[in-house]
Design a protein around this motif. Structure first.
Motif, mmCIF file in Angstrom:
data_model
loop_
_atom_site.group_PDB
_atom_site.id
_atom_site.type_symbol
_atom_site.label_atom_id
_atom_site.label_comp_id
_atom_site.label_asym_id
_atom_site.label_seq_id
_atom_site.Cartn_x
_atom_site.Cartn_y
_atom_site.Cartn_z
ATOM 1 N N ALA A 137 -14.200 -3.383 30.947
ATOM 2 C CA ALA A 137 -15.029 -2.201 31.151
ATOM 3 C C ALA A 137 -16.394 -2.368 30.497
ATOM 4 O O ALA A 137 -17.440 -2.080 31.092
ATOM 5 C CB ALA A 137 -14.314 -0.956 30.613
ATOM 6 N N LEU B 142 -10.790 -2.105 21.159
ATOM 7 C CA LEU B 142 -11.867 -1.112 21.152
ATOM 8 C C LEU B 142 -12.894 -1.367 20.058
ATOM 9 O O LEU B 142 -14.090 -1.123 20.253
ATOM 10 C CB LEU B 142 -11.299 0.305 20.997
ATOM 11 N N LYS C 133 -1.673 0.549 27.051
ATOM 12 C CA LYS C 133 -2.838 1.223 26.470
ATOM 13 C C LYS C 133 -2.933 0.942 24.972
ATOM 14 O O LYS C 133 -4.012 0.739 24.435
ATOM 15 C CB LYS C 133 -2.747 2.731 26.709
ATOM 16 N N LYS D 283 -2.408 2.073 33.626
ATOM 17 C CA LYS D 283 -1.781 1.426 32.485
ATOM 18 C C LYS D 283 -0.684 2.312 31.901
ATOM 19 O O LYS D 283 -0.811 3.540 31.862
ATOM 20 C CB LYS D 283 -2.831 1.141 31.402
ATOM 21 N N GLN E 259 -8.818 -0.311 33.680
ATOM 22 C CA GLN E 259 -9.543 -1.471 33.205
ATOM 23 C C GLN E 259 -9.292 -1.690 31.719
ATOM 24 O O GLN E 259 -9.110 -0.736 30.960
ATOM 25 C CB GLN E 259 -11.048 -1.310 33.452
ATOM 26 N N SER E 260 -9.333 -2.936 31.333
ATOM 27 C CA SER E 260 -9.224 -3.253 29.911
ATOM 28 C C SER E 260 -10.549 -2.954 29.240
ATOM 29 O O SER E 260 -11.607 -2.932 29.888
ATOM 30 C CB SER E 260 -8.855 -4.725 29.726
ATOM 31 N N PRO E 261 -10.543 -2.696 27.934
ATOM 32 C CA PRO E 261 -11.811 -2.401 27.251
ATOM 33 C C PRO E 261 -12.856 -3.499 27.402
ATOM 34 O O PRO E 261 -14.033 -3.211 27.624
ATOM 35 C CB PRO E 261 -11.384 -2.223 25.795
ATOM 36 N N ASP F 285 -4.397 -2.386 24.537
ATOM 37 C CA ASP F 285 -5.828 -2.363 24.856
ATOM 38 C C ASP F 285 -6.650 -1.744 23.735
ATOM 39 O O ASP F 285 -7.792 -2.119 23.510
ATOM 40 C CB ASP F 285 -6.068 -1.589 26.156
ATOM 41 N N ARG G 17 -13.556 4.352 32.787
ATOM 42 C CA ARG G 17 -13.077 3.059 33.270
ATOM 43 C C ARG G 17 -11.710 2.727 32.681
ATOM 44 O O ARG G 17 -10.851 2.133 33.353
ATOM 45 C CB ARG G 17 -14.095 1.970 32.921
ATOM 46 N N LEU G 18 -11.497 3.070 31.422
ATOM 47 C CA LEU G 18 -10.193 2.817 30.820
ATOM 48 C C LEU G 18 -9.108 3.667 31.472
ATOM 49 O O LEU G 18 -7.954 3.233 31.578
ATOM 50 C CB LEU G 18 -10.250 3.103 29.317
ATOM 51 N N LYS G 19 -9.471 4.855 31.900
ATOM 52 C CA LYS G 19 -8.491 5.729 32.536
ATOM 53 C C LYS G 19 -7.946 5.136 33.834
ATOM 54 O O LYS G 19 -6.786 5.342 34.182
ATOM 55 C CB LYS G 19 -9.116 7.092 32.824
ATOM 56 N N LEU H 202 -9.078 9.452 26.458
ATOM 57 C CA LEU H 202 -7.953 8.870 27.187
ATOM 58 C C LEU H 202 -6.765 9.812 27.219
ATOM 59 O O LEU H 202 -5.989 9.810 28.173
ATOM 60 C CB LEU H 202 -7.550 7.550 26.528
#
Length: 860
Positions: free
Chosen positions: A663, A633, A626, A621, A658-660, A629, A653-655, A598
């Motif tokens: 994703a 993880l 972040k 985000k 999207q939330s973990p 979020d 996907r996080l980039k 990230l």
């Protein structure tokens, strides 16, 4: 009997006068002034409207002599088609060519010199024959002499005082008395050493007589050496009758043709006269060499094949070795040149518009976790052991990145051979082309093998012996790998210098003493597909063994197949491999990997990519969001697992915002969709991984569902217990009747992973960690669960029906025994109990199937 000297016969023909035949096209008029002591040289007026048959006639007291070697005979074909091709122009050109110094070699002067001054003749005219290299001289002689006497005196004078023109210093001019009726044609018939002698009637009312070979010899021998005389075959119906007279020299044939054409002769004992009609004939030379070659294909074709192979080795192999070395050293790649690197360093800031990117921090975090493995492999490459380095791990474990980006970072002598590209190529030509491309072997003519196979087949059908022009796949693969081995040895020795302390060592001893200078061969995707292309893996294994045993190169295998030890032990049976196993990452390392991904550059790049593809980009985000979020993880990574490829997908996907949880849920849904499509909804035939193209599956959809359903509730299954289940042990699906082969095929397709202990399979686990959650997600779908359970129950009911059918058949046989023996009662009771048990199972299956059908009827 033909006399030794044939008298001149009158050649005058009514209606064919002298003036009528002297046309400008056929003769060169030469008019000389009469002097007091000179002979008379005269000519008559040319009649262009007269007869143009091209024949020369002589009046009484006149005759004709043919002088040869006046013009260059070998250039006659060239000058015949030039602008001065007429018989009149070429001698004029020769006159202009002759300078005052060479004036004595003028053709006219040569003729005048050839006729002695004491010979009582008057030259009437000279008719040149440039294409035959001579000229006709028509003369008049007195009554007290004869044409034969004059010819004899001229011949004796030329023999005593030879006259040699400038173009023929070794052969002088010769003269021959014309006995026949010359024909001055201007056809493109150049002089040859063979004469075709046709026998035509001397008179229209008489049939011609055919001369014997003795008569022809006596007639033609005076003009030169005769090589052969060939008469017309007796059964030939070709008219007129003919014979071939072959002279040793062309000029002898020219003299004979000009002197005897139209000559009338009567053979001894014959009552009819025969006129000879002569023409030049191209001698058909026997092609003895070609005939021998065509008649001995069993000897010639292998010799030709060996010659072509030797030619290929001498010419193409050095070129191919050069390209292999350039491919390994990357000397021809522009991206490795100093200019390209300098240009890239100077333009990076401009092209990036002020944005600076750090390296891939995620991979650096992973490599930091595996630093001990990297250092271990590096130390192995510095040792003198002649063995393999085998790096085994599941797909997506990062083995290729670990080797190429860390272990071999900064090394130039590296050859990467990707077996996946080779074994997935179509046909033998495609396989050879891909293998050659991987090692840099060029030029390669893989398409010629198809043509050579057709030629080989045609020759084998006609001669019964295989020519050997075409090479099979095994021989061509061996040739490519041998050439590559030779090039790799030169690459490994390229850093050797004459000033080294051990420069006196041999090449093998030097390579053994300096393992750090050896090239490194990385064989990626080893045993990617073992069906249909085992020959590739066998040859690659043998080639790799030869490299390490000869100390030419270090070899690193990258494989995801657990059975790699079998083919490698076959080529190196007395070696222990340096094995490195790459597993999934632990939860802490996986979380650290995702977090470092990230931080690897802003997410706006992926956002721009989404916009370019026409998709609505997700909001980026903020740092605070972040951080919130990241608290999710731990739970998400536990569900996702530690597979590197899945973690990279999560990070991407996080980039993009999207939330973990979202994703991971999407990744699980995608995996479940892939499993459903590949393993549960496939037909009997498949082209998927683990099976040959268009081949029959070795597993059934019911077997795949049994594993999915069982692994959804348990992290692992016992291998022995699984193969005893009715879905595997008694499967009715064609091709899936072998339970062990079915499990191995599903493992190759990456649905499951089979763990072994002491060489035997023991545990079955999901193919990827995320598949555990994907299996649960499939079970939560009522339609999928009901449909697949219904299929399994249907198959189980069919299996029990088969058991009932077998029991009924055996009971019918026992019932047919006489008097119902008591010994069969135990077997009858056993079959009845089995029949009852199977019937109860079928009833239970049908009751459960009814409920599943009701679910399918309600759900959409």
């Amino acid at each position: 009997m033909i006399p030794g000297r044939l008298p001149l016969r009158p050649m005058a023909h009514p209606g064919l006068g002298l003036a009528a035949t002297r046309t400008a096209k056929y003769r060169l008029p030469i008019i000389l002034a009469r002097t007091q002591n000179a002979r008379r040289w005269e000519t008559t007026k040319v009649d262009v409207e007269g007869d143009k048959t091209g024949h020369i006639d002589a009046n009484p007291m006149e005759s004709i002599i043919f002088f040869d070697n006046l013009f260059p005979l070998k250039l006659s074909s060239y000058f015949f088609w030039r602008p001065w091709k007429s018989q009149r122009d070429f001698p004029t050109v020769l006159k202009r060519f002759n300078t005052s110094t060479l004036g004595m070699f003028d053709p006219e002067a040569l003729i005048k010199k050839a006729v002695p001054s004491d010979v009582p003749v008057d030259i009437i005219e000279i008719i040149p024959r440039t294409k035959e290299g001579g000229a006709y001289v028509k003369f008049r002689y007195p009554r007290y002499s004869s044409a034969a006497d004059i010819h004899t005196k001229i011949s004796e004078s030329l023999e005593k005082y030879p006259i040699k023109p400038w173009f023929s210093p070794f052969r002088g001019i010769s003269a021959g008395l014309v006995l026949g009726r010359p024909w001055l044609e201007d056809l493109y018939r150049l002089p040859k050493s063979r004469l075709r002698v046709e026998f035509v009637p001397a008179k229209d009312s008489e049939p011609p007589g055919e001369l014997s070979q003795e008569s022809l010899y006596n007639l033609f021998r005076r003009y030169g050496w005769i090589a052969d005389i060939t008469s017309q075959p007796p059964d030939s119906k070709v008219l007129p009758k003919y014979a071939y007279v072959d002279f040793v020299g062309v000029k002898d044939a020219v003299m004979a043709r000009n002197c005897l054409h139209g000559f009338v002769v009567r053979e001894e004992g014959s009552k009819v006269a025969t006129r000879l009609r002569l023409s030049y004939e191209q001698r058909i030379k026997p092609h003895n060499i070609w005939n021998w070659i065509s008649n001995h294909p069993r000897i010639v074709i292998p010799i030709l094949a060996a010659f072509l192979a030797a030619f290929s080795v001498v010419v193409f192999d050095p070129i191919r070795e050069f390209f292999v070395k350039a491919h390994v050293m990357k000397t021809l790649e522009i991206t490795d040149s100093r200019f390209y690197k300098w240009l890239k360093s100077q333009t990076t800031d401009i092209l990036s518009f002020g944005r600076h990117h750090d390296g891939d921090k995620g991979l650096h975090a992973l490599f930091s976790h595996r630093k001990d493995l990297i250092d271990s492999i590096k130390r192995t490459l510095l040792e003198t052991e002649d063995t393999f380095v085998v790096i085994h791990g599941p797909p997506g474990s990062g083995g290729r990145e670990l080797v190429l980006d860390q272990v071999l970072e900064g090394r130039k002598k590296v050859l990467v051979l990707d077996c996946k590209k080779v074994v997935e190529a179509r046909g033998e030509a495609g396989t050879i082309g891909k293998l050659a491309m991987e090692v840099g072997y060029r030029p390669v003519f893989s398409w010629t093998n198809n043509v050579s196979s057709l030629v080989d087949l045609a020759i084998q059908g006609t001669t019964g012996v295989k020519a050997g022009f075409s090479e099979n796949l095994e021989s061509q693969v061996t040739k490519i790998l041998q050439t590559s081995a030779s090039a790799l040895k030169d690459v490994s020795l390229s850093s050797r210098k004459k000033t080294d302390n051990d420069a006196h060592l041999t090449d093998d001893a030097y390579l053994e003493a300096h393992p750090e200078n050896r090239a490194v061969v990385v064989i990626d995707n080893f045993l990617h597909k073992t069906e249909g292309k085992t020959i590739i893996y066998d040859k690659v294994s043998e080639w790799a063994a030869a490299l390490v045993e000869s100390n030419i190169a270090h070899v690193i295998f990258l494989t995801t197949d657990t059975s790699y030890a079998k083919p490698l032990s076959k080529v190196l049976p007395d070696r222990v491999f340096n094995q490195v196993t790459l597993g999934d990452l632990s939860s802490d390392v996986a979380k650290h990997f995702v977090v470092s991904q990230l931080d690897n550059g802003p997410a706006s790049e992926d956002k721009d990519d989404k916009a370019d593809q026409g998709e609505s980009p997700l909001p980026v985000k903020t740092d605070k969001q972040k951080r919130k979020d990241l608290q999710e993880l731990d739970e998400c990574i536990e569900a996702l697992g530690g597979r590197l490829t899945d973690l990279q997908v999560l990070a991407r996907r996080l980039k993009v915002g999207q939330s973990p949880k979202k994703a991971v849920s999407d990744i699980i849904d995608q995996s479940a969709s892939d499993i459903l499509r590949m393993f549960l909804l496939t037909a009997t035939k498949t082209t998927g991984s683990g099976s040959g193209e268009g081949s029959e599956k070795k597993w059934s959809n019911e077997q795949a569902w049994h594993l999915i359903k069982s692994l959804a509730t348990s992290e692992s299954l016992k291998y022995s217990e699984t193969i005893l289940h009715n879905t595997f042990a008694s499967s009715l699906t064609p091709g899936a009747t072998n339970p062990e082969a079915a499990l191995e095929s599903l493992a190759n397709a990456e649905l499951i992973t089979i763990k072994s202990q002491h060489g035997r399979p023991t545990i079955i686990r999901p193919g990827k960690p995320v598949y555990q959650a994907a299996f649960v997600r499939l079970l939560e779908d009522p339609v999928v669960k009901s449909r697949m359970d219904l299929a399994v129950l249907t198959e189980l009911a069919k299996i029990e029906g088969k058991n009932i059918e077998k029991a009924e058949q055996e009971l019918a046989v026992l019932a047919g025994l006489p008097n119902g023996p008591a010994q069969a009662s135990g077997r009858v009771n056993y079959l009845l109990d089995k029949l009852e048990t199977s019937q109860k199972k079928i009833e239970a299956f049908e009751k459960e199937m009814g409920g599943l059908k009701g679910v399918l009827g309600k759900e959409e």
